[in-house]
Design an enzyme around this catalytic site. Structure first.
Site, mmCIF file in Angstrom:
data_model
loop_
_atom_site.group_PDB
_atom_site.id
_atom_site.type_symbol
_atom_site.label_atom_id
_atom_site.label_comp_id
_atom_site.label_asym_id
_atom_site.label_seq_id
_atom_site.Cartn_x
_atom_site.Cartn_y
_atom_site.Cartn_z
ATOM 1 N N SER A 68 0.802 -1.227 0.000
ATOM 2 C CA SER A 68 0.000 0.000 0.000
ATOM 3 C C SER A 68 0.829 1.270 0.000
ATOM 4 O O SER A 68 0.330 2.336 -0.328
ATOM 5 C CB SER A 68 -0.929 0.008 1.205
ATOM 6 N N HIS B 223 -5.156 -4.674 -1.914
ATOM 7 C CA HIS B 223 -5.035 -3.666 -2.969
ATOM 8 C C HIS B 223 -4.991 -4.278 -4.367
ATOM 9 O O HIS B 223 -4.992 -3.543 -5.350
ATOM 10 C CB HIS B 223 -3.776 -2.818 -2.747
ATOM 11 N N LYS C 59 -11.696 -1.441 -0.942
ATOM 12 C CA LYS C 59 -10.922 -0.856 -2.048
ATOM 13 C C LYS C 59 -11.720 -1.059 -3.352
ATOM 14 O O LYS C 59 -12.642 -0.307 -3.609
ATOM 15 C CB LYS C 59 -9.535 -1.501 -2.127
#
Lengths: 79, 392
Positions: free
Chosen positions: B185, B213, B244
């Protein structure tokens, strides 16, 4: 006692190149506040200590480490 | 001495941070106009730091699914999964995730943080070894700590360091769980997963990949880094978040180890938490369907990613190591990062600012994250703003 001094001596040798040249390192030296060791440097230092003593240092024990002497105490337990 | 005295140092650090960087910490989104635009301090800005990779938080189908689920099942479950908090939606989402990822079992959790906490605190217990990439998320560190496993870090994406540690630790003859992330991240780089799988096999370890992610972002079908690298069948556990690409709130763990189910009885963060709300479950399920059926979203995401990365590279800015939808612009001086961040906001562009000690190398980042919903014009505006502020 001799073994403890030897461990302490080796740790100080590893720490010396990581801090400004005129920095005095004693068993009571605080690793974070006196030596300003950040997380990257600390990884490098731990890796060198692990290689020197052929040990693996769990990061769980680092919560109890504040001074150089604390570090030596933990290392001694792992040797 | 009062109970808050122990926070004195933190209070001082916080005050210093507030004085110097308060503008960032005081940002309030007054109104969300779309997945890429909001109103901040009365001004319309482009959102370029929200990890809303596919823009699905504002997708009409996801919103409708959330509304329907709320009308049908209420605003909350008012109970944990062990008690009254298992609704048919939770079970259906678990099946959908298992099908999507090609796994036999899935458990959903109330947040992504909670997923890692719940899984690692029960999976990696006393006597086990957790071997994690140094750049792993706080939820991974916290989960391992809570479980009582011995924790060891290896240098970020450094295979030599990982193997050295595996070789030493294998002498303990105990379970070793390697933990990595699909996309990290902070720097936005991929884990070297193929090499890690080779080492995992060589040393008989387990592998957990947090695809927080990378889900919806990497792989032909958006299943994440393991799919992209062709090693899905070698990964023991996949964790991830709904916050996300799926545009909701929640988390999951999927595995082909059928014993994963025991976590429903062993994991305290699973047992003692209210289950995810019906709206989150419904919108996450709809978003998963969209990821599976609208690959053009990923195509647009990567077009936007490559366009911004190329533009910022041409400005000679110090970026992350590879173009991915997380694009950190790195500054050695945090005050320079603040100046540029303020300038970007004044020019109508919001990005995240990440300050040491949260950054892995002591630098400060302005972290951009790209979305499939950004228009080419918005991407140009972001690039123009960086150019104006960094070439002064």
């Amino acid at each position: 006692m001799g073994e403890e001094r030897e461990v302490l001596g080796k740790i100080i040798q590893i720490l010396k190149p990581m801090v400004p040249e005129d920095t005095e390192i004693t068993p009571e030296t605080d690793l974070a506040t006196d030596l300003s060791i950040d997380s990257l440097k600390s990884m490098e230092i731990l890796a060198q200590i692990e290689d020197t003593f052929d040990i693996s240092i769990p990061i769980n024990v680092l919560a109890e480490v504040r001074t150089v002497e604390d570090l030596a105490t933990q290392i001694k337990k792992l040797i | 001495m009062n109970i808050f005295d122990k926070f004195d140092k933190l209070v001082q650090a916080g005050q210093k941070l507030e004085q110097e960087f308060g503008a960032f910490f005081q940002v309030v989104m007054d109104e969300i106009l779309s997945s890429t635009e909001a109103v901040i301090n009365g001004k319309k800005v482009i959102l370029a730091g929200t990890n809303n990779y596919l823009g699905l938080s504002m997708d009409p189908e996801c919103i409708e699914a959330a509304c329907q689920a709320t009308r049908q099942n209420g605003t909350g479950t008012t109970g944990s999964r062990m008690a009254n908090g298992t609704f048919s939606g939770h079970v259906q989402l678990e099946e959908a995730l298992s099908n999507f990822l090609g796994c036999s079992n899935t458990i959903v959790f109330t947040t992504g943080y909670g997923a890692n906490l719940a899984v690692l605190s029960s999976l990696a217990g006393p006597g086990d070894i957790a071997l994690l990439d140094a750049d792993c998320h706080a939820s991974i560190y916290d989960g391992c700590r809570m479980g009582g496993a011995e924790m060891f870090r290896f240098k970020h994406n450094n295979m030599e360091d990982l193997e050295k540690r595996l070789s030493r630790l294998q002498k303990r003859k105990t379970n070793i769980l390697i933990i990595i992330e699909g996309l990290y991240s902070m720097l936005g780089d991929r884990a070297c997963i193929r090499e890690i799988v080779e080492l995992k096999e060589k040393y008989g370890a387990y592998l957990l990949v947090d695809e927080a992610h990378s889900l919806g972002v990497l792989g032909e079908n958006g299943r994440g880094l393991a799919e992209e690298a062709g090693v899905s069948d070698k990964v023991d556990f996949i964790t991830g978040t709904f916050s996300k690409s799926l545009g909701a709130t929640g988390g999951f763990c999927s595995s082909n180890h059928q014993q994963l189910e025991i976590l429903r009885y062993a994991s305290r963060p699973y047992i003692f938490t209210a289950s995810p709300s019906p709206s989150n479950i419904a919108s996450a399920r709809k978003a998963l369907e969209i990821i599976a059926t609208r690959p053009e979203l990923r195509t647009r995401l990567w077009q936007n990613t490559n366009a911004l990365y190329d533009r910022l590279s041409s400005l000679k800015l110090n970026l992350g190591p590879e173009p991915t939808p997380i694009i950190p612009v790195r500054f050695t001086d945090p005050h320079e990062a603040l100046r540029v961040w303020k300038g970007l906001l004044a020019k109508g562009v919001y990005v995240n600012m990440v300050l040491p000690p949260a950054t892995p190398d002591g630098s400060a980042f302005l972290r951009c994250s790209m979305s499939a919903s950004h228009t080419p014009e918005q991407v140009s505006t972001i690039g123009d703003a960086f150019e104006a502020l960094t070439s002064e």
